[in-house]
Design a protein around this motif. Sequence first.
Motif, PDB file in Angstrom:
ATOM      1  N   UNK A 176       0.780  -1.224   0.000  1.00  0.00           N
ATOM      2  CA  UNK A 176       0.000   0.000   0.000  1.00  0.00           C
ATOM      3  C   UNK A 176       0.812   1.275   0.000  1.00  0.00           C
ATOM      4  N   UNK A 177       2.143   1.175  -0.131  1.00  0.00           N
ATOM      5  CA  UNK A 177       2.995   2.370  -0.177  1.00  0.00           C
ATOM      6  C   UNK A 177       3.130   2.813  -1.633  1.00  0.00           C
ATOM      7  N   UNK A 178       2.072   3.386  -2.157  1.00  0.00           N
ATOM      8  CA  UNK A 178       2.026   3.687  -3.593  1.00  0.00           C
ATOM      9  C   UNK A 178       3.005   4.800  -3.975  1.00  0.00           C
ATOM     10  N   UNK A 179       3.094   5.829  -3.148  1.00  0.00           N
ATOM     11  CA  UNK A 179       4.019   6.919  -3.463  1.00  0.00           C
ATOM     12  C   UNK A 179       5.459   6.460  -3.448  1.00  0.00           C
ATOM     13  N   UNK A 180       5.833   5.655  -2.453  1.00  0.00           N
ATOM     14  CA  UNK A 180       7.196   5.147  -2.351  1.00  0.00           C
ATOM     15  C   UNK A 180       7.533   4.231  -3.521  1.00  0.00           C
ATOM     16  N   UNK A 181       6.593   3.369  -3.883  1.00  0.00           N
ATOM     17  CA  UNK A 181       6.839   2.465  -5.011  1.00  0.00           C
ATOM     18  C   UNK A 181       6.915   3.227  -6.331  1.00  0.00           C
ATOM     19  N   UNK A 182       6.114   4.293  -6.464  1.00  0.00           N
ATOM     20  CA  UNK A 182       6.201   5.111  -7.679  1.00  0.00           C
ATOM     21  C   UNK A 182       7.546   5.803  -7.758  1.00  0.00           C
ATOM     22  N   UNK A 183       8.047   6.271  -6.615  1.00  0.00           N
ATOM     23  CA  UNK A 183       9.391   6.857  -6.587  1.00  0.00           C
ATOM     24  C   UNK A 183      10.435   5.829  -7.003  1.00  0.00           C
ATOM     25  N   UNK A 184      10.250   4.578  -6.580  1.00  0.00           N
ATOM     26  CA  UNK A 184      11.163   3.520  -7.020  1.00  0.00           C
ATOM     27  C   UNK A 184      11.116   3.311  -8.518  1.00  0.00           C
ATOM     28  N   UNK A 185       9.929   3.401  -9.104  1.00  0.00           N
ATOM     29  CA  UNK A 185       9.806   3.293 -10.559  1.00  0.00           C
ATOM     30  C   UNK A 185      10.553   4.417 -11.266  1.00  0.00           C
ATOM     31  N   UNK A 186      10.449   5.614 -10.730  1.00  0.00           N
ATOM     32  CA  UNK A 186      11.157   6.753 -11.317  1.00  0.00           C
ATOM     33  C   UNK A 186      12.661   6.553 -11.206  1.00  0.00           C
ATOM     34  N   UNK A 187      13.112   6.067 -10.060  1.00  0.00           N
ATOM     35  CA  UNK A 187      14.548   5.818  -9.877  1.00  0.00           C
ATOM     36  C   UNK A 187      15.025   4.751 -10.860  1.00  0.00           C
ATOM     37  N   UNK A 188      14.234   3.696 -11.038  1.00  0.00           N
ATOM     38  CA  UNK A 188      14.598   2.661 -12.009  1.00  0.00           C
ATOM     39  C   UNK A 188      14.685   3.238 -13.413  1.00  0.00           C
ATOM     40  N   UNK A 189      13.715   4.073 -13.780  1.00  0.00           N
ATOM     41  CA  UNK A 189      13.730   4.713 -15.098  1.00  0.00           C
ATOM     42  C   UNK A 189      14.985   5.569 -15.275  1.00  0.00           C
ATOM     43  N   UNK A 190      15.341   6.335 -14.246  1.00  0.00           N
ATOM     44  CA  UNK A 190      16.512   7.203 -14.332  1.00  0.00           C
ATOM     45  C   UNK A 190      17.803   6.383 -14.382  1.00  0.00           C
TER      46      UNK A 190
END
Length: 307
Positions: free
Chosen positions: A273-287
Motif C-alpha cells: 500500500x505504499x504507492x508513493x514510495x513504489x512510484x518513486x522507485x519506478x522513477x529511480x529505475x527509469x533514471x
Amino acid sequence: MTTIEAQRAHHGEGTELPARRKRKRSPYPSWFYLPAALIYGVLFLVPTFASFYFSLTRWTIFDSHFIGFENFVNFFREPALVSGLTHTLVYAVVTSSLKVVLGLLLAVLLTSQIIGRGYLRSVVFFPVLVSTIGVGLTFTVLMNPERGLINESLAAIGVQGPGWLTDPSYALLSVALVDVWKGVGLATLIFIAGIVSIPQEYFEAARVDGASATASFFKIVLPLARPATVTVVILSLIGGLRSFDLIWAMTRGGPGFTSDVIASVIYKQYQAGFYGLSTAGNVILFLVVTAIILPLYWFLSRKEVEL
C-alpha cells in the motif's frame, strides 16, 4: 563552357541559377504519423509524466497529497530498497556479460561447417520462445536442494549440491544463470546475423595469407560484428535492469531480501500500500536505466563510427 552551362543554354536558361521553386507539400505524411504519435503519447508520455508527479505525493486511488522529495529520501533510507538497487546492477552486469560472451561463441560455432547446424540453431533459440514464468517454475523444481534433479545428479557423482535458491550466497546468481540460459538464444541469433553479413572475401583473403581461425576471429569477426555486439549489450542490459518476472517466479526476492531487485521491491511496496514510495522507485529505475543505457549507447556507437 561547362556541361551544366551547356544544358542550361540548350533549354534557353541564363547562366544564373533560378530561384528554387517551392513545392507544395502534401499534408498526408503529417496526418499519417498522427495516430502513432497519439498512441505513443497516451500509452507512454502521459503515464511517464504522471509517475513523475505521483512520485512526489503520498497517494491512494482516491486521494493524493504533495510531499516533495520525501518518497525519494525514504527510498534511500530503506536498506532493503538500496540492496535491491545494488542487486539489480549486479544481476544486469552478470546476465549481460554472459549473454554477450556465450552468444558470440555459439554464433561462431553455429556459422561454421558443422553437422546439424540448423538443428542446433533451433535448440539454442528454443528457450527464448518458452514462457518466462514456465521456465522459472521448471527450474525451481530442478534446483530443489533435496529432491531436485540437479542436486541428485551431482550426488550421483559424489558432489554435495548447494541450496541453489535457498542459500543467500547462491540465490541471485542461480536466477541469473537461468536468465542467461533463456536469453542467450536471442543474443546468438543477433550475432549470427552479424557474422553472416560479413563479406566472405575477408575470410578468403585471411586463409590465403595463412591466418589461423583465432586470428580471423579477432581480426575480422570481432571488428566487423561490432554492430551486433552493441545491439546485444544494450538489449541485455535493459533486460537485466528491468528484470522481474523470472526472479519473482523462482525466489520472490528471497531468501530474505538477498535476491530482491528493484522491480520486485517496487512490487512489494505496491502490495503493502505504499504507492508513493513504489512510484518513486519506478522513477529511480527509469533514471538508472536511462543514465546507464544512453551514455553507453553513445559511446559504443561512436566507437563503431570510428572503425
